[in-house]
Design an enzyme around this catalytic site. Structure first.
Site, PDB file in Angstrom:
ATOM      1  N   ASP A 291       0.870  -1.174   0.000  1.00 50.88           N
ATOM      2  CA  ASP A 291       0.000   0.000   0.000  1.00 50.88           C
ATOM      3  C   ASP A 291       0.911   1.229   0.000  1.00 50.88           C
ATOM      4  O   ASP A 291       2.127   1.133   0.186  1.00 50.88           O
ATOM      5  CB  ASP A 291      -0.974  -0.015   1.173  1.00 50.88           C
ATOM      6  CG  ASP A 291      -2.190   0.869   0.873  1.00 50.88           C
ATOM      7  OD1 ASP A 291      -2.124   1.660  -0.090  1.00 50.88           O
ATOM      8  OD2 ASP A 291      -3.200   0.781   1.585  1.00 50.88           O
TER       9      ASP A 291
HETATM   10  C1  NOJ Z   1      -3.886   3.987   0.003  1.00 46.98           C
HETATM   11  C2  NOJ Z   1      -5.077   3.106   0.071  1.00 46.98           C
HETATM   12  O1  NOJ Z   1      -5.079   2.381   1.288  1.00 46.98           O
HETATM   13  C3  NOJ Z   1      -5.173   2.117  -1.078  1.00 46.98           C
HETATM   14  O2  NOJ Z   1      -6.376   1.424  -0.998  1.00 46.98           O
HETATM   15  C4  NOJ Z   1      -5.022   2.835  -2.386  1.00 46.98           C
HETATM   16  O3  NOJ Z   1      -5.141   1.913  -3.437  1.00 46.98           O
HETATM   17  C5  NOJ Z   1      -3.682   3.533  -2.414  1.00 46.98           C
HETATM   18  N1  NOJ Z   1      -3.615   4.512  -1.331  1.00 46.98           N
HETATM   19  C6  NOJ Z   1      -3.423   4.237  -3.737  1.00 46.98           C
HETATM   20  O4  NOJ Z   1      -4.205   5.352  -3.860  1.00 46.98           O
END
Ligand code: NOJ
Length: 758
Positions: A291
């Site tokens: 993430d």
């Molecule tokens: C953080 C989020 O937790 C995730 O779900 C997302 O895909 C990414 N940022 C990218 O934006």
């Protein structure tokens, strides 16, 4: 189709050998041989480069890492970037791909990822709302449409579906998943993967999907985003992992790990999750993207000393690509050179990344997603019609005293009131991709479009909910003081025969980082509702929200309540379809609604405890200050017709080994109009090697019934239906007695017993 130098070179060298395709469906042949051929040509620096993902600065969905655009451009030219996120528009994608393809030594194409969560331009209901349709075909279709609209803009990879089981309405991201049930979430996971990826990932009308967040993220303590998750191994396997295993088996191309710790180990650094379970036991061969910055976040977790140490932990644990965290770029080469990380681990990660790229057909044509000129072919009008159809199926009728709904033709004067009544932005919800601001049909517009000239519609906002700029990264400023619009709203309500009150949550009240300690109607909405109620009790309350709300007062005092989530582009038209009876509501809640926030986490598939119930004294498991149980249970939803369930029939009361039994129940439409009923099947394992839930969903069937018609729903029960992750760590059915339950929701159930022996 263009052929590229590298492919030709490899072909002429006879590099390609036959190897088995993984579960990711693709018509590209001999992928494994091709992957190895490329890997053999790569330097360590180039391999590490594949493991780096950069944000493209077109959109910011997390705190930026600090690497500037110049630096990014240089790395792109050297072929030291594996993928990018948030690069939006065909031109921007093509530009980045060209920088890479035209300057780098090996010309390994980039993937372009984006959070396409509930549509790209045409916005569908937020996932929690869409799940309320229990319509898997519809959910697959909205993913297929989102994929087409994404590739038309060059995006070829979505960070969706989010399949975190979540039981806590305080958690803002509950809107992004499918609610509290592992079985339902698993079904949605498969539908979404199939919708995004189609039959052939190299088809330029499909995109790669991501199963996220691996794992446990939805069970953050206290419902507070990014918080620690404390669950045991048995619960992890029985509750959290099933949707992920279903997605892996469906051939999802990528997984995303998660920000949280689980049993005090950051998921991003968990070898158990990523190597042992996902890549080992499940034998899945796509790649894991971290993430946003979750590798580097192992430093504040107190798990890594610095970026280099974080990189070492993450790569050993099986995180293959670093999203905008800068750790792999800072540490991996050095770690391999110092002998701290075996290059075989790097090879494994790169092999996985290349495999997905080959399966997407990117090596055959890196510009296949930008050259396709799909933009002019996208049938946006048709997509809107589908969005309306899915939106109306997602609406749940929670209460309908004296058949106040559907609104009868004789109601001449309708007052539409509330901060969200003419809000064209909130229904687009959070995680809206390129869904334009203020582009939804509001409830007011939807009603005006639908009623005939004899109906008079008046409107008053009453109060404002969120003030100032709404944005993804910053909190919403809730209006707590400005009451100036209330008198006008009360006056309009007084003069109307019926009030449609539209309340709930702003688009940016739920979503990432939006955990709340209170889940009632925020700001001055309750005050408005009560004042209107003083002068006119004929109220239909339409809720627009991303999470279950605490609406106990409304449930006791308002005659009709419609749960309309954030339904996307066609929201207002879909709501009008239901309010005016053009569509008979069929949605059922995928999540429990509490009586009070203090009940959270609240979920139907709870454990019985050793002290389940005792009316004589106080020392049993309950809250002493409220009526226990949910306000509206999981699986609940009314219709404009009524359904009568006959007694369930079980073909055999005992089964053994591979045997099976059939549970059937006849359902009759006893009302006046056609309707759909989602018949639900639950079971309980009465005595087992580990405590089992009081009930768990194991099947559902949607019956469409004309007035007076009877149809039978059938569920086959075999050892697979009865199995669970046992105390011995095996998925199996244990011998003994089971309660089988069928009915219209998780509380209104009829029961029969079944005995299972091996
Ligand atoms: C953080 C989020 O937790 C995730 O779900 C997302 O895909 C990414 N940022 C990218 O934006």
């Amino acid at each position: 189709m263009k052929k590229f130098k590298l492919t030709l070179l490899l072909l002429s060298l006879g590099f390609f050998t036959y190897a088995q395709n993984s579960g990711i469906k693709s018509s590209v042949e001999n992928v494994e041989g091709k992957v190895d051929s490329v890997l053999n040509l790569m330097t360590l620096e180039e391999k590490v480069g594949q493991m780096v993902q950069y944000n493209g600065s077109w959109d910011l969905t997390g705190p930026a890492s600090g690497s500037d655009n110049k630096q990014k451009e240089e790395r792109l030219k050297k072929g030291l970037v594996g993928s990018m996120l948030n690069v939006l528009s065909v031109e921007a994608v093509e530009k980045a791909q060209r920088l890479n393809m035209e300057n780098s030594r090996l010309k390994i194409p980039l993937m372009f990822g984006y959070d396409v969560i509930h549509g790209y331009k045409t916005i569908f209901p937020v996932p929690l709302g869409e799940t309320a349709s229990w319509d898997l075909e519809a959910m697959e279709e909205s993913a297929r449409i989102a994929a087409l609209e994404s590739v038309a803009e060059g995006v070829n990879w979505t960070f969706s579906p989010m399949i975190d089981v979540s039981r806590d309405a305080r958690w803002g991201r509950i809107m992004e998943g499918s609610g509290e049930d592992p079985y339902l979430t698993s079904k949605v996971a498969v539908a979404k993967v199939n919708g995004y990826q189609g039959e052939d990932l190299s088809d330029p009308k499909t995109i790669a999907a991501t199963a996220k967040h691996f794992a446990g993220y939805g069970l953050a303590e206290g419902g507070k985003d990014y918080n620690a998750v404390n669950i045991g191994t048995n619960e992890l396997h029985n509750v959290v992992l099933p949707p992920f295993e279903a997605a892996a088996n469906a051939g999802v191309a990528t997984f995303m790990n998660s920000f949280n710790t689980i049993d005090n180990i950051p998921a991003t650094g968990s070898e158990t999750l990523q190597r042992e379970i996902l890549k080992g036991a499940w034998n899945w061969n796509g790649f894991v993207v971290s993430d946003w910055g979750s590798i580097t976040e192992m430093i504040p977790h107190g798990f890594a000393r610095d970026k280099v140490h974080a990189a070492e932990i993450a790569v050993k644990a099986g995180s293959d690509m670093d999203m905008e965290g800068g750790a792999y770029e800072a540490g991996l080469e050095k770690l391999v050179k110092e002998g701290k990380v075996d290059e075989k681990l790097i090879d494994d990660a790169v092999r996985r990344i290349l495999r997905v790229k080959f399966k997407m057909g990117l090596f055959e044509d890196p510009y296949r997603y930008t050259n396709s000129n799909l933009k002019d072919e996208v049938p946006y009008d048709e997509h809107r019609a589908t969005a309306r159809d899915i939106a109306k199926k997602s609406i749940v009728l929670l209460k309908n005293e004296n058949d106040l709904l559907p609104i009868s033709n004789s109601v001449a004067k309708i007052a539409v009131i509330g901060p969200l009544a003419d809000d064209k932005d909130t229904p687009i919800g959070n995680w809206r991709a390129q869904g334009e601001k203020n582009s939804a049909v509001s409830v007011l517009e939807g009603l005006k479009n639908a009623v005939d000239a004899s109906n008079e519609i008046t409107y008053a906002k009453g109060v404002t909910l969120g003030q100032g700029e709404r944005s993804f990264l910053f909190p919403l400023d809730i209006n707590e003081t400005d009451r100036s619009g209330i008198p006008e709203a009360v006056e309009k309500a007084r003069n109307a025969e019926l009030v449609v009150m539209v309340l709930g949550e702003d688009a940016f009240q739920s979503g990432e980082g939006r955990s709340q300690a209170n889940i009632g109607l925020a700001g001055l909405q309750m005050e408005l509702l009560k004042e209107v109620h003083q002068v006119n009790q004929n109220i239909v309350l339409v809720l627009i929200n991303g999470r279950p709300l605490e609406i106990t007062w409304a449930a006791e005092n308002i005659p009709a309540i419609v749960e309309a989530w954030q339904l996307g582009t066609e929201s207002g038209n879909a709501i009008a379809d239901v309010l005016l009876g053009k569509y008979n509501p069929s949605g059922k809640l995928p999540v429990s609604f509490p009586r009070a926030v203090g009940q959270e986490p609240l979920y139907y598939n709870r454990k019985n405890t050793g002290r389940p119930y005792s009316p004589e004294h106080v020392t049993y498991s309950h809250y002493t200050d409220i009526e226990n149980g949910p306000l509206y249970p999981f699986g609940y939803g009314l219709s404009y017709t009524t359904f009568e369930y006959a007694e369930p029939e079980l073909s055999a009361s005992e089964i053994s080994g591979d045997g099976s039994a059939r549970l059937s129940v006849a359902v009759t439409n006893t009302g006046e109009v056609k309707g759909k009923e989602i018949v639900q099947f639950y079971l309980r394992d009465l005595v087992a090697s580990a405590a089992r839930p009081v009930k768990e969903l194991k099947g559902f069937e949607m019956l469409e019934l004309e007035p007076g018609e009877t149809k039978t729903a059938e569920f086959i029960i075999d050892s697979e239906t009865l199995q669970f992750y046992t105390a011995d760590g095996k998925w199996e059915a244990e011998e003994g007695e089971f309660e089988l339950m069928v009915g219209p929701d998780s509380e209104d159930l009829q029961q029969v017993k079944l005995n299972y022996s091996k």
